[in-house]
Design a protein around this motif. Sequence first.
Motif, PDB file in Angstrom:
ATOM      1  N   TYR A 167       0.857  -1.182   0.000  1.00 31.20           N
ATOM      2  CA  TYR A 167       0.000   0.000   0.000  1.00 31.20           C
ATOM      3  C   TYR A 167       0.886   1.222   0.000  1.00 31.20           C
ATOM      4  O   TYR A 167       1.677   1.427   0.931  1.00 31.20           O
ATOM      5  N   ASP A 168       0.785   2.037  -1.054  1.00 33.50           N
ATOM      6  CA  ASP A 168       1.550   3.287  -1.128  1.00 33.50           C
ATOM      7  C   ASP A 168       0.707   4.401  -0.521  1.00 33.50           C
ATOM      8  O   ASP A 168      -0.042   5.099  -1.215  1.00 33.50           O
ATOM      9  N   GLY A 169       0.815   4.550   0.773  1.00 34.76           N
ATOM     10  CA  GLY A 169       0.042   5.561   1.471  1.00 34.76           C
ATOM     11  C   GLY A 169       0.398   6.978   1.075  1.00 34.76           C
ATOM     12  O   GLY A 169      -0.406   7.898   1.283  1.00 34.76           O
TER      13      GLY A 169
ATOM     14  N   ILE B 142       0.548   8.174  -1.865  1.00 33.23           N
ATOM     15  CA  ILE B 142      -0.368   8.595  -2.934  1.00 33.23           C
ATOM     16  C   ILE B 142      -1.660   9.148  -2.337  1.00 33.23           C
ATOM     17  O   ILE B 142      -2.120  10.232  -2.713  1.00 33.23           O
ATOM     18  N   ILE B 143      -2.234   8.422  -1.410  1.00 33.48           N
ATOM     19  CA  ILE B 143      -3.482   8.871  -0.783  1.00 33.48           C
ATOM     20  C   ILE B 143      -3.248  10.149   0.006  1.00 33.48           C
ATOM     21  O   ILE B 143      -4.074  11.072  -0.018  1.00 33.48           O
ATOM     22  N   ALA B 144      -2.128  10.227   0.696  1.00 32.19           N
ATOM     23  CA  ALA B 144      -1.821  11.442   1.462  1.00 32.19           C
ATOM     24  C   ALA B 144      -1.720  12.653   0.544  1.00 32.19           C
ATOM     25  O   ALA B 144      -2.201  13.757   0.875  1.00 32.19           O
ATOM     26  N   LEU B 145      -1.100  12.479  -0.626  1.00 36.83           N
ATOM     27  CA  LEU B 145      -0.966  13.586  -1.572  1.00 36.83           C
ATOM     28  C   LEU B 145      -2.329  14.016  -2.117  1.00 36.83           C
ATOM     29  O   LEU B 145      -2.625  15.214  -2.204  1.00 36.83           O
TER      30      LEU B 145
ATOM     31  N   LYS C  94       2.159  -0.601  -4.889  1.00 36.57           N
ATOM     32  CA  LYS C  94       3.592  -0.876  -4.977  1.00 36.57           C
ATOM     33  C   LYS C  94       4.372   0.359  -4.529  1.00 36.57           C
ATOM     34  O   LYS C  94       4.777   1.197  -5.337  1.00 36.57           O
ATOM     35  N   PRO C  95       4.593   0.481  -3.220  1.00 33.62           N
ATOM     36  CA  PRO C  95       5.229   1.691  -2.692  1.00 33.62           C
ATOM     37  C   PRO C  95       6.661   1.903  -3.164  1.00 33.62           C
ATOM     38  O   PRO C  95       7.170   3.025  -3.101  1.00 33.62           O
TER      39      PRO C  95
ATOM     40  N   ALA D  27       6.050   8.920  -6.520  1.00 32.20           N
ATOM     41  CA  ALA D  27       6.956  10.056  -6.728  1.00 32.20           C
ATOM     42  C   ALA D  27       6.628  10.773  -8.030  1.00 32.20           C
ATOM     43  O   ALA D  27       6.702  12.011  -8.112  1.00 32.20           O
ATOM     44  N   GLY D  28       6.259  10.032  -9.069  1.00 30.33           N
ATOM     45  CA  GLY D  28       5.889  10.664 -10.324  1.00 30.33           C
ATOM     46  C   GLY D  28       4.631  11.494 -10.186  1.00 30.33           C
ATOM     47  O   GLY D  28       4.521  12.594 -10.756  1.00 30.33           O
TER      48      GLY D  28
END
Length: 323
Positions: A135-137, A139-142, A287-288, A294-295
């Motif tokens: 979980y790429d948290g 992304i959701i935070a951004l 896929k964190p 970052a992109g």
Amino acid sequence: MTTAGVTRYTALRSVAGRMPLSGAIASSCSLPLSAALPCHDRGDCRTRRLPVLLLTLLFLLCASTAYASAPSLADLPLPELKARLTTRYGGQQPAQWGPALPGTLTRLPVSGTSGAPKTGPVTVALTFDACGGGYDGSIIALLRELGVPATLFLAGPWLAAHPAEAADLAADPLFEIANHGARHRPASVTGRVAYGIRGTRSVSEFVDEVESNARRLAALAGVRPRFYRAATLFCDEVAVRIAADLGQTVAGCSVAADAGATLPAPAVARNLLAARNGDILLLHMNKPKAGSGAGLRAALPELLRRGVRFVRLSDVVESAGAR
């Protein structure tokens, strides 16, 4: 008019006067045709008691009442649903296989989709797949930090691994929760393979792939998902029709912005910055260690500075209706 005809006519008027319209319609629908269209004693049926127009209206009301009372497919127990759709589609052999078949949503229905809109801002949809794994948290935070809405396609393996995160996302109105399948399989009724992943092998297995996850997501979010995305995006045309019967619009994309979470951050950012009006952008949030997060962080502030409008799919798209 015969004595029997007068008796039926009087009874019908009396009942209709005591009950709501729907009840009167139901009662009249149960009468035989001879009661609605009686003949004179001498057998001359050219003169009818009810005008043809009234009879036609009565028929249409009866038909609509019966249709409205029919249960939705999505209301059926899963075994019965699978059996019914197997009967409907089991004899059909698909002839098409790909990520953008007819009936698949690949672009938003907005004006000026070949480039800049005729009026107003460029409109795009950010969509994220959560297939399984991590979980790429970030992304959701951004997205929350910048107030950017998105449609999140959650698969069964990811839901099982991240129940708390799934509940958190479902409770946030910034996000729309969508269906990525119970086992994350390509949408096939014959077991076709895409990118090394075997698809569902039958109508019954495909119905289970879509519907069991739809019901899980409905319990999580309080509403059935309106959109379904197959693993790898690959579908056959029979599966697309079955998904529509289940009230699920099959969603693809116009830009695979992170190429299955395989691209580095600069390439992801370039793909996002090149977005055109009407694009559906696909990234991955499971896929964190990939370049997706970052992109997105590199590109999103610039897109907002340009005035790009971000929408969830349901903000601009009419979904399929369950039949």
